[in-house]
Design a protein around this motif. Structure first.
Motif, PDB file in Angstrom:
ATOM      1  N   GLY A  56      56.145 -22.592   2.887  1.00 44.05           N
ATOM      2  CA  GLY A  56      55.489 -23.704   3.575  1.00 44.05           C
ATOM      3  C   GLY A  56      54.589 -23.256   4.713  1.00 44.05           C
ATOM      4  N   VAL A  57      53.959 -22.082   4.544  1.00 45.21           N
ATOM      5  CA  VAL A  57      53.047 -21.591   5.586  1.00 45.21           C
ATOM      6  C   VAL A  57      51.609 -21.605   5.083  1.00 45.21           C
ATOM      7  CG1 VAL A  57      54.828 -20.147   6.627  1.00 45.21           C
ATOM      8  CG2 VAL A  57      53.294 -19.137   4.961  1.00 45.21           C
ATOM      9  N   ASN A  58      50.682 -21.714   6.022  1.00 42.29           N
ATOM     10  CA  ASN A  58      49.257 -21.690   5.724  1.00 42.29           C
ATOM     11  C   ASN A  58      48.816 -20.232   5.765  1.00 42.29           C
ATOM     12  OD1 ASN A  58      46.482 -21.463   6.118  1.00 42.29           O
ATOM     13  ND2 ASN A  58      46.337 -23.402   7.185  1.00 42.29           N
ATOM     14  N   VAL A  92      54.381 -17.196  -2.514  1.00 41.86           N
ATOM     15  CA  VAL A  92      55.363 -17.007  -1.450  1.00 41.86           C
ATOM     16  C   VAL A  92      55.007 -17.892  -0.255  1.00 41.86           C
ATOM     17  CG1 VAL A  92      56.288 -15.380   0.263  1.00 41.86           C
ATOM     18  CG2 VAL A  92      56.098 -14.701  -2.128  1.00 41.86           C
ATOM     19  N   ASP A  93      53.742 -17.872   0.161  1.00 35.60           N
ATOM     20  CA  ASP A  93      53.334 -18.725   1.290  1.00 35.60           C
ATOM     21  C   ASP A  93      53.622 -20.191   0.993  1.00 35.60           C
ATOM     22  OD1 ASP A  93      52.534 -16.484   2.673  1.00 35.60           O
ATOM     23  OD2 ASP A  93      50.380 -16.832   2.418  1.00 35.60           O
ATOM     24  N   SER A  94      53.383 -20.621  -0.240  1.00 38.17           N
ATOM     25  CA  SER A  94      53.673 -21.999  -0.636  1.00 38.17           C
ATOM     26  C   SER A  94      55.177 -22.274  -0.581  1.00 38.17           C
ATOM     27  CB  SER A  94      53.129 -22.257  -2.035  1.00 38.17           C
ATOM     28  OG  SER A  94      53.494 -23.542  -2.477  1.00 38.17           O
ATOM     29  N   ILE A 113      58.991 -11.647   6.124  1.00 40.95           N
ATOM     30  CA  ILE A 113      58.447 -11.545   7.486  1.00 40.95           C
ATOM     31  C   ILE A 113      56.989 -11.943   7.416  1.00 40.95           C
ATOM     32  CG2 ILE A 113      58.040 -10.063   9.478  1.00 40.95           C
ATOM     33  CD1 ILE A 113      60.261  -8.235   8.438  1.00 40.95           C
ATOM     34  N   THR A 114      56.648 -12.969   8.165  1.00 40.98           N
ATOM     35  CA  THR A 114      55.267 -13.437   8.197  1.00 40.98           C
ATOM     36  C   THR A 114      54.638 -13.064   9.530  1.00 40.98           C
ATOM     37  OG1 THR A 114      55.762 -15.619   9.138  1.00 40.98           O
ATOM     38  CG2 THR A 114      55.861 -15.412   6.726  1.00 40.98           C
ATOM     39  N   THR A 121      52.439 -14.096   4.822  1.00 43.92           N
ATOM     40  CA  THR A 121      53.557 -13.210   4.545  1.00 43.92           C
ATOM     41  C   THR A 121      53.069 -11.767   4.433  1.00 43.92           C
ATOM     42  OG1 THR A 121      54.536 -15.029   3.298  1.00 43.92           O
ATOM     43  CG2 THR A 121      55.543 -12.863   3.042  1.00 43.92           C
ATOM     44  N   ILE A 122      53.771 -10.866   5.110  1.00 45.88           N
ATOM     45  CA  ILE A 122      53.380  -9.457   5.149  1.00 45.88           C
ATOM     46  C   ILE A 122      54.389  -8.573   4.423  1.00 45.88           C
ATOM     47  CG2 ILE A 122      52.814  -7.495   6.638  1.00 45.88           C
ATOM     48  CD1 ILE A 122      50.805  -9.761   6.894  1.00 45.88           C
TER      49      ILE A 122
END
Length: 162
Positions: A129-131, A124-126, A71-72, A137-138
């Motif tokens: 694929g999120v900045n 995890v963010d990589s 969950i981001t 990511t939480i």
């Protein structure tokens, strides 16, 4: 759009990245859940159980999961409305509500659930694929019918020897 979880200001800054490991009817892989049209979009096909365990600091609880969800938070969704520190607090509360709703749903169907905030943030963010500065990511939540216990036999033996 009405949702099952509460959200400060009705913003719902959460996004869901689903790792399908053992789900009937789904190709194993990484998906993004699009709430606007209630659809999963396949981002990367693959069997990611070992990668997932690595990303979660080798927490063995992830072995045997049917599905896992990172969950981001889309911080930009909160910052445009709340231009002060409360925005961050509201985002965290919203993610808590979403993760609790997730845990209640599979539990009501007889599945086991698991939640953790311990993961390799940048990796995890990589992977997703999120900045990390705009969307980060939480939490991680998982569900399935796994055979693993909350405390493995090795740990139980160690605790009993004390």
């Amino acid at each position: 759009m009405r949702k099952a979880s509460a959200s400060g200001g009705g913003l719902h800054p959460e996004e869901a990245y689903v790792i399908a490991l053992r789900v009937d009817g789904l190709i194993p892989g990484l998906y993004h859940y699009r709430v606007q049209d209630h659809k999963l979009t396949l981002l990367t096909e693959g069997k990611f159980e070992e990668k997932l365990i690595e990303l979660l600091y080798h927490q063995y609880f992830a072995r045997g999961l049917s599905v896992g969800i990172f969950i981001t938070a889309r911080f930009d969704k909160a910052w445009w409305k709340y231009r002060h520190s409360c925005a961050y607090r509201n985002v965290l509360l919203d993610i808590g509500h979403a993760s609790q709703t997730f845990q209640l749903c599979p539990t009501s169907l007889g599945y086991q659930t698991w939640i953790t905030g311990a993961f390799q943030d940048i990796e995890v963010d990589s992977f997703l694929g999120v900045n990390g500065s705009i969307e980060g990511t939480i939490f991680f939540v998982g569900a399935g019918t796994g055979e693993l216990k909350a405390i493995d036999e090795l740990t139980l033996r160690h605790l009993a020897s004390r």
